[in-house]
Scaffold this motif. Structure first.
Motif, PDB file in Angstrom:
ATOM      1  N   TYR A   1       0.996  -1.265   0.063  1.00 21.12           N
ATOM      2  CA  TYR A   1       0.027   0.008   0.102  1.00 21.12           C
ATOM      3  C   TYR A   1       0.809   1.364   0.060  1.00 21.12           C
ATOM      4  O   TYR A   1       0.728   2.190  -0.566  1.00 21.12           O
ATOM      5  CB  TYR A   1      -1.081   0.096   1.211  1.00 21.12           C
ATOM      6  CG  TYR A   1      -1.564   1.270   1.390  1.00 21.12           C
ATOM      7  CD1 TYR A   1      -2.864   1.382   0.428  1.00 21.12           C
ATOM      8  CD2 TYR A   1      -1.499   2.259   2.035  1.00 21.12           C
ATOM      9  CE1 TYR A   1      -3.598   2.572   0.586  1.00 21.12           C
ATOM     10  CE2 TYR A   1      -2.124   3.557   2.239  1.00 21.12           C
ATOM     11  CZ  TYR A   1      -3.174   3.551   1.568  1.00 21.12           C
ATOM     12  OH  TYR A   1      -4.022   4.779   1.520  1.00 21.12           O
ATOM     13  N   ALA A   2       1.890   1.304   0.702  1.00 21.94           N
ATOM     14  CA  ALA A   2       2.804   2.344   0.700  1.00 21.94           C
ATOM     15  C   ALA A   2       3.542   2.569  -0.450  1.00 21.94           C
ATOM     16  O   ALA A   2       3.788   3.793  -0.782  1.00 21.94           O
ATOM     17  CB  ALA A   2       4.032   2.421   2.018  1.00 21.94           C
TER      18      ALA A   2
ATOM     19  N   GLN B   1       1.057   4.139  -2.720  1.00 22.02           N
ATOM     20  CA  GLN B   1       0.721   5.520  -2.446  1.00 22.02           C
ATOM     21  C   GLN B   1       2.045   6.088  -3.071  1.00 22.02           C
ATOM     22  O   GLN B   1       1.796   7.419  -3.702  1.00 22.02           O
ATOM     23  CB  GLN B   1       0.832   5.782  -0.974  1.00 22.02           C
ATOM     24  CG  GLN B   1      -0.679   5.211  -0.263  1.00 22.02           C
ATOM     25  CD  GLN B   1      -1.368   6.601  -0.560  1.00 22.02           C
ATOM     26  OE1 GLN B   1      -1.224   7.625  -0.780  1.00 22.02           O
ATOM     27  NE2 GLN B   1      -2.766   5.975  -0.132  1.00 22.02           N
ATOM     28  N   ASP B   2       3.029   6.114  -2.817  1.00 22.82           N
ATOM     29  CA  ASP B   2       4.439   6.767  -3.287  1.00 22.82           C
ATOM     30  C   ASP B   2       4.459   6.821  -4.828  1.00 22.82           C
ATOM     31  O   ASP B   2       4.588   7.929  -5.365  1.00 22.82           O
ATOM     32  CB  ASP B   2       5.677   5.863  -2.957  1.00 22.82           C
ATOM     33  CG  ASP B   2       5.849   6.044  -1.459  1.00 22.82           C
ATOM     34  OD1 ASP B   2       5.410   6.716  -0.690  1.00 22.82           O
ATOM     35  OD2 ASP B   2       6.760   5.262  -1.092  1.00 22.82           O
TER      36      ASP B   2
ATOM     37  N   LYS C   1      -1.795  13.831  -0.217  1.00 24.84           N
ATOM     38  CA  LYS C   1      -2.407  12.704   0.206  1.00 24.84           C
ATOM     39  C   LYS C   1      -3.309  11.884  -0.664  1.00 24.84           C
ATOM     40  O   LYS C   1      -4.329  12.784  -1.289  1.00 24.84           O
ATOM     41  CB  LYS C   1      -3.335  13.121   1.455  1.00 24.84           C
ATOM     42  CG  LYS C   1      -4.046  12.010   2.136  1.00 24.84           C
ATOM     43  CD  LYS C   1      -3.053  11.039   2.812  1.00 24.84           C
ATOM     44  CE  LYS C   1      -3.847  10.089   3.574  1.00 24.84           C
ATOM     45  NZ  LYS C   1      -3.273   9.186   4.414  1.00 24.84           N
ATOM     46  N   VAL C   2      -3.150  10.636  -1.181  1.00 26.24           N
ATOM     47  CA  VAL C   2      -3.946   9.838  -2.057  1.00 26.24           C
ATOM     48  C   VAL C   2      -5.137   8.971  -1.508  1.00 26.24           C
ATOM     49  O   VAL C   2      -4.409   8.297  -0.497  1.00 26.24           O
ATOM     50  CB  VAL C   2      -3.134   9.316  -3.080  1.00 26.24           C
ATOM     51  CG1 VAL C   2      -3.810   8.315  -3.913  1.00 26.24           C
ATOM     52  CG2 VAL C   2      -2.079   9.951  -3.750  1.00 26.24           C
ATOM     53  N   MET C   3      -6.275   9.030  -1.880  1.00 28.76           N
ATOM     54  CA  MET C   3      -7.293   8.525  -1.135  1.00 28.76           C
ATOM     55  C   MET C   3      -8.074   7.884  -2.535  1.00 28.76           C
ATOM     56  O   MET C   3      -8.921   8.257  -2.914  1.00 28.76           O
ATOM     57  CB  MET C   3      -8.227   9.397  -0.462  1.00 28.76           C
ATOM     58  CG  MET C   3      -7.634   9.744   0.801  1.00 28.76           C
ATOM     59  SD  MET C   3      -8.376  11.377   1.243  1.00 28.76           S
ATOM     60  CE  MET C   3      -8.199  12.518   0.003  1.00 28.76           C
TER      61      MET C   3
ATOM     62  N   TRP D   1      -4.176  11.517 -13.546  1.00 31.11           N
ATOM     63  CA  TRP D   1      -4.499  12.682 -12.526  1.00 31.11           C
ATOM     64  C   TRP D   1      -4.753  13.831 -13.171  1.00 31.11           C
ATOM     65  O   TRP D   1      -4.012  14.422 -14.171  1.00 31.11           O
ATOM     66  CB  TRP D   1      -3.419  12.765 -11.518  1.00 31.11           C
ATOM     67  CG  TRP D   1      -3.240  11.561 -10.550  1.00 31.11           C
ATOM     68  CD1 TRP D   1      -2.297  10.426 -10.442  1.00 31.11           C
ATOM     69  CD2 TRP D   1      -4.110  11.299  -9.509  1.00 31.11           C
ATOM     70  NE1 TRP D   1      -2.394   9.647  -9.522  1.00 31.11           N
ATOM     71  CE2 TRP D   1      -3.617  10.111  -8.935  1.00 31.11           C
ATOM     72  CE3 TRP D   1      -5.300  11.928  -9.132  1.00 31.11           C
ATOM     73  CZ2 TRP D   1      -4.309   9.376  -7.831  1.00 31.11           C
ATOM     74  CZ3 TRP D   1      -5.780  11.186  -7.972  1.00 31.11           C
ATOM     75  CH2 TRP D   1      -5.563  10.138  -7.498  1.00 31.11           C
TER      76      TRP D   1
ATOM     77  N   GLU E   1       1.709   6.972  -6.738  1.00 28.27           N
ATOM     78  CA  GLU E   1       0.785   8.054  -7.232  1.00 28.27           C
ATOM     79  C   GLU E   1       1.051   9.287  -6.729  1.00 28.27           C
ATOM     80  O   GLU E   1       0.905  10.136  -7.568  1.00 28.27           O
ATOM     81  CB  GLU E   1      -0.680   7.561  -6.256  1.00 28.27           C
ATOM     82  CG  GLU E   1      -1.354   6.235  -6.812  1.00 28.27           C
ATOM     83  CD  GLU E   1      -1.546   6.065  -8.083  1.00 28.27           C
ATOM     84  OE1 GLU E   1      -1.685   7.273  -8.937  1.00 28.27           O
ATOM     85  OE2 GLU E   1      -1.728   4.898  -8.698  1.00 28.27           O
ATOM     86  N   VAL E   2       1.683   9.617  -5.667  1.00 30.33           N
ATOM     87  CA  VAL E   2       2.166  10.789  -5.351  1.00 30.33           C
ATOM     88  C   VAL E   2       3.174  11.311  -6.223  1.00 30.33           C
ATOM     89  O   VAL E   2       3.083  12.547  -6.918  1.00 30.33           O
ATOM     90  CB  VAL E   2       2.741  10.884  -4.045  1.00 30.33           C
ATOM     91  CG1 VAL E   2       3.674  12.157  -3.487  1.00 30.33           C
ATOM     92  CG2 VAL E   2       1.890  10.757  -2.836  1.00 30.33           C
TER      93      VAL E   2
ATOM     94  N   ALA F   1      -7.255  12.764  -4.577  1.00 35.08           N
ATOM     95  CA  ALA F   1      -6.021  13.030  -3.743  1.00 35.08           C
ATOM     96  C   ALA F   1      -6.316  14.565  -3.497  1.00 35.08           C
ATOM     97  O   ALA F   1      -6.710  15.313  -4.378  1.00 35.08           O
ATOM     98  CB  ALA F   1      -4.760  12.753  -4.461  1.00 35.08           C
TER      99      ALA F   1
END
Length: 147
Positions: free
Chosen positions: A15-16, A19-20, A93-95, A133, A22-23, A99
């Motif tokens: 998951y981390a 997230q990285d 912050k991605v959800m 995005w 996507e950021v 984000a």
């Protein structure tokens, strides 16, 4: 118990990493936005937004649709050119497929006779559409520069 902890650790790690990724993708989009601004590619700037996007420029109404497009690419000739533009996110912050991103922007514009340096703060809500995005909500306002 060890197996459960190992699986849980792998899930959290995966998951981390996601997230990285996507950021970094959002940071890449912000960099493109700045490049388009500096290259005068206003149509590309507009294309960075979702079809239902809204922008909240300081001291103006909320703009969407054709008004949003005209803000970035006004009809007629534009006399001010942006020679420098940079977005510096403080937090992203991605959800899922949405984000939020907030931070600072800065730049320099010129009309050939005058030069204006500017800086401000922003909040962007991003949406992931077909793997890319795009900006859904974009609010910003300037910070007075100390000269």
């Amino acid at each position: 118990m060890r197996i459960i902890l190992t699986i849980l650790t792998l899930v959290i790690f995966s998951y981390a990493k996601a997230q990285d990724k996507e950021v970094e993708s959002i940071k890449s989009q912000a960099k493109k936005f700045s490049e388009y601004m500096m290259n005068g590619e206003r149509e590309q700037v507009v294309a960075m937004y979702t079809s239902d996007a809204k922008i909240f420029p300081a001291d103006r109404d909320i703009l969407e649709g054709e008004r949003l497009a005209n803000y970035w690419n006004p009809p007629g000739e534009r006399s001010w050119k942006t020679s420098y533009h940079r977005i510096t996110p403080v937090e992203i912050k991605v959800m899922g497929n949405e984000a939020y991103d907030w931070g600072y922007y800065e730049g320099t514009s010129s009309n050939g006779e005058q030069t204006s340096d500017w800086r401000g703060k922003y909040v962007i809500i991003w949406r992931k559409i077909e793997g890319e995005w795009k900006i859904y909500l974009d609010i910003w306002n300037r910070i007075k520069l100390d000269n």
